[in-house]
Design an enzyme around this catalytic site. Structure first.
Site, PDB file in Angstrom:
ATOM      1  N   CYS A  19      35.896  42.108  51.329  1.00  0.00           N
ATOM      2  CA  CYS A  19      35.533  42.177  53.007  1.00  0.00           C
ATOM      3  C   CYS A  19      35.320  40.865  53.454  1.00  0.00           C
ATOM      4  O   CYS A  19      34.749  39.768  52.535  1.00  0.00           O
ATOM      5  CB  CYS A  19      34.561  43.087  53.073  1.00  0.00           C
ATOM      6  SG  CYS A  19      35.136  44.692  52.697  1.00  0.00           S
ATOM      7  N   GLY A  45      40.029  39.558  52.450  1.00  0.00           N
ATOM      8  CA  GLY A  45      40.597  41.088  52.734  1.00  0.00           C
ATOM      9  C   GLY A  45      42.010  41.029  53.509  1.00  0.00           C
ATOM     10  O   GLY A  45      41.817  40.439  54.728  1.00  0.00           O
ATOM     11  N   ASN A 120      30.015  43.869  54.312  1.00  0.00           N
ATOM     12  CA  ASN A 120      30.724  43.241  53.052  1.00  0.00           C
ATOM     13  C   ASN A 120      29.822  43.459  51.963  1.00  0.00           C
ATOM     14  O   ASN A 120      28.747  43.230  52.059  1.00  0.00           O
ATOM     15  CB  ASN A 120      30.875  41.621  53.282  1.00  0.00           C
ATOM     16  CG  ASN A 120      31.295  41.083  52.032  1.00  0.00           C
ATOM     17  OD1 ASN A 120      30.994  39.835  51.995  1.00  0.00           O
ATOM     18  ND2 ASN A 120      32.239  41.724  51.479  1.00  0.00           N
ATOM     19  N   TYR A 261      35.774  31.635  42.386  1.00  0.00           N
ATOM     20  CA  TYR A 261      36.785  32.055  43.271  1.00  0.00           C
ATOM     21  C   TYR A 261      36.746  32.540  44.499  1.00  0.00           C
ATOM     22  O   TYR A 261      37.852  32.057  45.239  1.00  0.00           O
ATOM     23  CB  TYR A 261      37.576  33.095  42.309  1.00  0.00           C
ATOM     24  CG  TYR A 261      38.982  33.695  42.671  1.00  0.00           C
ATOM     25  CD1 TYR A 261      39.981  32.917  42.764  1.00  0.00           C
ATOM     26  CD2 TYR A 261      38.757  35.214  42.906  1.00  0.00           C
ATOM     27  CE1 TYR A 261      41.232  33.459  43.325  1.00  0.00           C
ATOM     28  CE2 TYR A 261      40.090  35.751  43.127  1.00  0.00           C
ATOM     29  CZ  TYR A 261      41.261  34.925  43.404  1.00  0.00           C
ATOM     30  OH  TYR A 261      42.412  35.342  43.814  1.00  0.00           O
TER      31      TYR A 261
END
Ligand code: SF4
Length: 492
Positions: A19, A45, A120, A261
């Site tokens: 999210c 997302g 989130n 990442y």
């Protein structure tokens, strides 16, 4: 589901952030700005998107399946969202699965007024709390963990929305960065450990919140600071700001994988450039795991900064030995003959002229199931690489994440099933090595991991979960929850 994510989806063989959230108060074109901010967060997302606005009288909402550009690029879509306050959400489903009813921001008309919420993270005791609420008669509209917060706010005994909200935060466990809207203004907060990120910015008189600083850049806002772990920032409709710390001072445990990442490399996280941290991980990787090779080649795109760091430290030339297609969907029917690895080649293809006859070091950010790593190694060999050495810019991913990241169950994680030698054999690499956990901590500016009180959440590498995992029950893996001293909400 159609996934056209250019950001490394690789058929589910990646951990996937689930999210991104954005909110603005005090801007004439709040909904348009929110759409732009969400577009900068699209990598967090790609399944669905929603925006809710408030014009001083009423709330307006528009939600859709697909990307931001598919749903919010027309003037008509934005015109349906009037007002100077808006919040939005991009989502890949976490708890609750897909479907329009789970698309955020979620909204409810409560006795104390309208309440919209964009979340989130993942609430790790949502099922437990929901069972209790349902027994008391609550009727849930979605299967999202976030709706639990709405029901708890609705049933809290406290008189003001803020006090109700603080009361609820004492009950929920797990990871949450939240942007909420009420008729009085906007509330942004992070869970006490700060697992998921949230930053605050200013654009003229407008106050802006976003999952990552890159969204502030894109809308032209200046970064003010991160919302601190355990902090609740309340912005009134007149722009005045109050901060609250209902949990007092707690040890922080932000997600270290954001640096590896999830976050965009042009974001600033924890005061550090994500790009520079990724390069530093590559430097650590080269120091810890040298290779005798002719070329350093990144697996695009997320392996690029770490590969640059590895190349600069090792002195081995950096080259683009894999070329990524920018026009990838997932809807092709595989031809049955002569198309071995066609799917991976559609996304990534070997730069054959460069690779043939060379000993190469491939750099990727992580190995999850290992299936894509295998295909990429095979692709390099088919292109004529003489030796393929695989280096990974994170420690082995041995555990699932329960904090808002889509991870396969533990039994599907390659590192949970095999030791490193067996993993190397599985992906058919001549050698395989990972950056150490202390090397990763050095790259984010620490001396080493503090094993008694880790500075970050690193549970997917260590299994050391920083919160209770109530919904996991007997299946909960080992965890050392940080003890929180939540102050009771004040009753006005
Ligand atoms: S378990 Fe891993 S991915 Fe999940 S929050 Fe912790 S460090 Fe991040």
């Amino acid at each position: 589901m159609i996934t056209t994510n250019p950001f490394e989806d690789r058929d589910g063989d990646k951990l996937r952030e689930e999210c991104g959230i954005f909110g603005v108060l005090g801007a004439r074109d709040a909904a348009a700005m929110t759409a732009l901010g969400l577009h900068a967060l699209q990598h967090r997302g790609q399944e669905a998107v929603g925006i809710t606005s408030f014009d001083g009288q009423e709330f307006f909402s528009r939600r859709g399946i697909g990307h931001v550009a598919q749903n919010f690029s027309s003037g008509q879509a934005i015109a349906e969202l009037p007002g100077m306050m808006a919040a939005g959400h991009v989502r890949y489903s976490t708890t609750g699965g897909s479907g329009l009813r789970n698309v955020q921001p979620l909204f409810a008309d409560l006795a104390a007024g309208g309440f919209a919420i964009a979340h989130n993270g993942n609430i790790s005791n949502a099922m437990f709390l929901k069972r209790d609420l349902v027994q008391k008669g609550a009727i849930f509209q979605s299967t999202s963990d976030t709706e639990v917060i709405i029901h708890l706010v609705a049933t809290s005994r406290y008189p003001t929305l803020l006090d109700r909200f603080v009361d609820v935060l004492r009950l929920v466990e797990g990871a949450y960065s939240l942007i909420c809207m009420t008729p009085e203004g906007m509330i942004a907060c992070r869970d006490p450990l700060g697992i998921r990120p949230l930053v605050m910015g200013k654009l003229g008189d407008a106050v802006v919140f976003a999952s990552e600083s890159v969204a502030l850049d894109v809308v032209g806002a200046d970064m003010v600071r991160e919302v601190e772990p355990g902090e609740l920032v309340q912005v009134a409709l007149d722009g005045s700001i109050q901060t609250h710390r209902p949990f007092g001072d707690t040890p922080q445990r932000p997600c270290i994988f954001e640096h590896v990442y999830f976050s965009r490399p042009d974001s600033i996280l924890g005061g550090r450039s994500v790009y520079e941290v990724r390069k530093a991980i590559g430097t650590q990787l080269a120091l810890e795991n040298p290779a005798d090779a002719d070329l350093v080649i990144p697996v695009p795109d997320s392996g690029v900064p770490a590969a640059l760091g590895y190349a600069q430290q090792s002195g081995i030339p950096f080259e683009l030995g894999i070329i990524r297609s920018h026009y990838v969907g997932r809807t092709f029917i595989q031809p049955s003959d002569g198309a071995r690895n066609a799917d991976v080649k559609r996304k990534h293809n070997a730069n054959r002229a460069l690779v043939a006859g060379k000993r190469i070091v491939l750099i990727d950010d992580s190995i999850v199931r290992g299936t894509t790593s295998l295909k990429i190694v095979q692709m390099m060999r088919e292109a004529g690489a003489r030796e393929v050495h695989f280096r990974v810019a994170s420690p082995p991913t041995e555990h699932s994440c329960f904090y808002g990241v889509d991870t396969p169950e533990r039994s599907k994680l390659l590192a949970a099933r095999m030791d490193i030698a067996a993993m190397a054999e599985f992906i058919q690499a001549d050698s395989l090595a990972f950056v150490s956990i202390d090397g990763l901590y050095r790259a984010v500016g620490e001396v080493q991991r503090n094993s008694t009180c880790p500075q970050y959440c690193d549970a997917c590498f260590t299994g050391d979960y920083p919160t209770r995992l109530t919904d996991m029950g007997d299946r909960a893996p080992g965890c050392s929850p940080v003890k929180l001293k939540a102050k009771p909400a004040k009753v006005a």
